[in-house]
Scaffold this active site. Sequence first.
Site, short mmCIF file in Angstrom:
data_model
loop_
_atom_site.label_atom_id
_atom_site.label_comp_id
_atom_site.label_asym_id
_atom_site.label_seq_id
_atom_site.Cartn_x
_atom_site.Cartn_y
_atom_site.Cartn_z
N HIS A 62 0.84 -1.21 0.00
CA HIS A 62 0.00 0.00 0.00
C HIS A 62 0.87 1.26 0.00
CE1 HIS A 62 -3.97 1.98 1.31
NE2 HIS A 62 -3.14 2.91 0.90
N HIS A 64 1.54 5.19 -2.20
CA HIS A 64 1.12 6.20 -3.20
C HIS A 64 2.36 6.93 -3.70
CE1 HIS A 64 -3.08 5.75 -1.87
NE2 HIS A 64 -2.60 5.73 -0.64
N HIS A 235 -5.29 -0.76 5.87
CA HIS A 235 -4.99 0.17 6.97
C HIS A 235 -6.06 0.25 8.05
CE1 HIS A 235 -7.45 2.84 4.53
NE2 HIS A 235 -6.49 3.13 3.69
N ASN A 281 -5.94 9.60 6.84
CA ASN A 281 -7.23 8.90 6.74
C ASN A 281 -6.97 7.41 6.53
OD1 ASN A 281 -8.20 11.53 6.57
ND2 ASN A 281 -8.32 11.46 4.33
N ASP A 308 1.40 2.67 3.69
CA ASP A 308 0.51 3.74 3.25
C ASP A 308 1.29 5.05 3.05
OD1 ASP A 308 -1.65 5.13 2.33
OD2 ASP A 308 -2.84 4.97 4.16
O1 DOR Z 1 -4.34 9.94 4.57
C1 DOR Z 1 -4.44 9.47 3.46
N1 DOR Z 1 -3.67 9.90 2.43
N2 DOR Z 1 -5.36 8.52 3.24
C2 DOR Z 1 -5.66 8.09 2.00
O2 DOR Z 1 -6.59 7.33 1.87
C3 DOR Z 1 -4.93 8.60 0.82
C4 DOR Z 1 -3.64 9.20 1.21
C5 DOR Z 1 -3.03 10.07 0.14
O3 DOR Z 1 -3.04 9.65 -1.01
O4 DOR Z 1 -2.54 11.15 0.46
ZN ZN Z 2 -3.52 4.86 1.00
#
Ligand code: DOR
Ligand code: ZN
Length: 431
Positions: A62, A64, A235, A281, A308
């Site tokens: 997970h 980004h 998460h 989140n 994450d």
């Molecule tokens: O806090 C978060 N940031 N939760 C998510 O679901 C996406 C992530 C983001 O891409 O910045």
């Molecule tokens: Zn995420």
Amino acid sequence: MTGRLFREVVLPERDPAERFDVLVEGREIARVGPGGSLAVPASATVVEADGRWLLPGFIDDHVHLREPGLERKEGYATGTRAAAAGGITTLLEIQNNPPLMVDRAAVEAKLAQVRPLSVVNIGVYGSLVRESLGHASEMADLVHGYKLFMGPSTGGIDVSGDEVLRSMFREVAATGHWLFVHAEDGDLIAQGIARHGPDGARAFHLARSAAAEIKATEDALRLAHDEGTRLHVFHLSSGGALELIRDARGAGRPVTCGTCPHYLYFTHEDTARVGPLLKVNPSIKTAGDREALLAGLRDGTVDCLSSDHAPHTAEEKAREFPLAPSGIPCLDIFMPLCLTLAERGALPLTTVLDRAARTPAALHGFERKGSVAEGFDADLVLVDPRERRVVRGAEHFSKARQTPYEGAELIGWPQLTVVGGEVVFARSPEA
Ligand code: DOR
Ligand code: ZN
């Protein structure tokens, strides 16, 4: 064939008291034998490990990385180097900014762009949004699953409405892949904001409640059961949602889940004190939730540890709480954060290795990853368990160098990271 012999390593997965020799040939682990037993092949490089740990590279499912589209926040060149420094040899990435992974052409274009930039193994998820309806099967051979946001988050790509969600669960079931959800209920969050106001860390925590995660998890479990979909909840942040997953698994359902270091290191009291650097989140919840998640990791209800990694610019994270974007960068320190949980006695070391390497490998069908064993891919990390270092965001490869862990003293820092037999990261001891 290029070779590398790791001499006198400890393999904590097997036996922390024994030493082993591990021979890498080409992309593979060719031999594992008792310490001092393997002869040095002619062309091999020898690493005198002298009791250092040789670990399976972590598999972070997970992440980004924002490329293509938001390269000012991160990209594959920086993100995969951060991963290598953080002990991750395989990462699976969720594109939640345009262009979303809504059809085969989008996935092909993304992979063609980012593969040449990557120093670790990478894979991507398909996006589940209205525009992707009808397109899941055409990209099935290119993706590692599909990601659905069931509640509002960065990117604003959440989907609501039972009928459209049901179509998505059905479509994914037909591909045979798992469906990966961000489980937070948008209506409950909106009601929470109406009641508690949009401002400040305390209101954020109250609005992004455990109840919101529980409601979305319930909905996801129901739809997955109805449609025969294999479900993974990303998460987890609350003990309440964990209980639902424990019950579903007890009933023999194909349901798995993961959690992240920030839910294990912090509580919402820290968010109130530290501010936007801990805005994420789902929100970070109570000490009781943290203990429940650790217990879930110990008893195997929580399958995976993932980062994450959610990079934003320092400027964005410096805004006042309500205006700052959610997300915490993590790749550069993922392995140290995980291993320090073991060092502090929160989790057994073998459990950490299982949840960060072996189980994610099994879940994602990487049959030759996740362990240090003969015939497995040479995705390896060398760690000196005696070495302690302090987190300094300024040293990170990620473009997002602001970190809520700044100044924390951790163990488990990769000294050498090897992907497919090639060294992709080496930390000089004095650095
Ligand atoms: O806090 C978060 N940031 N939760 C998510 O679901 C996406 C992530 C983001 O891409 O910045
Ligand atoms: Zn995420």
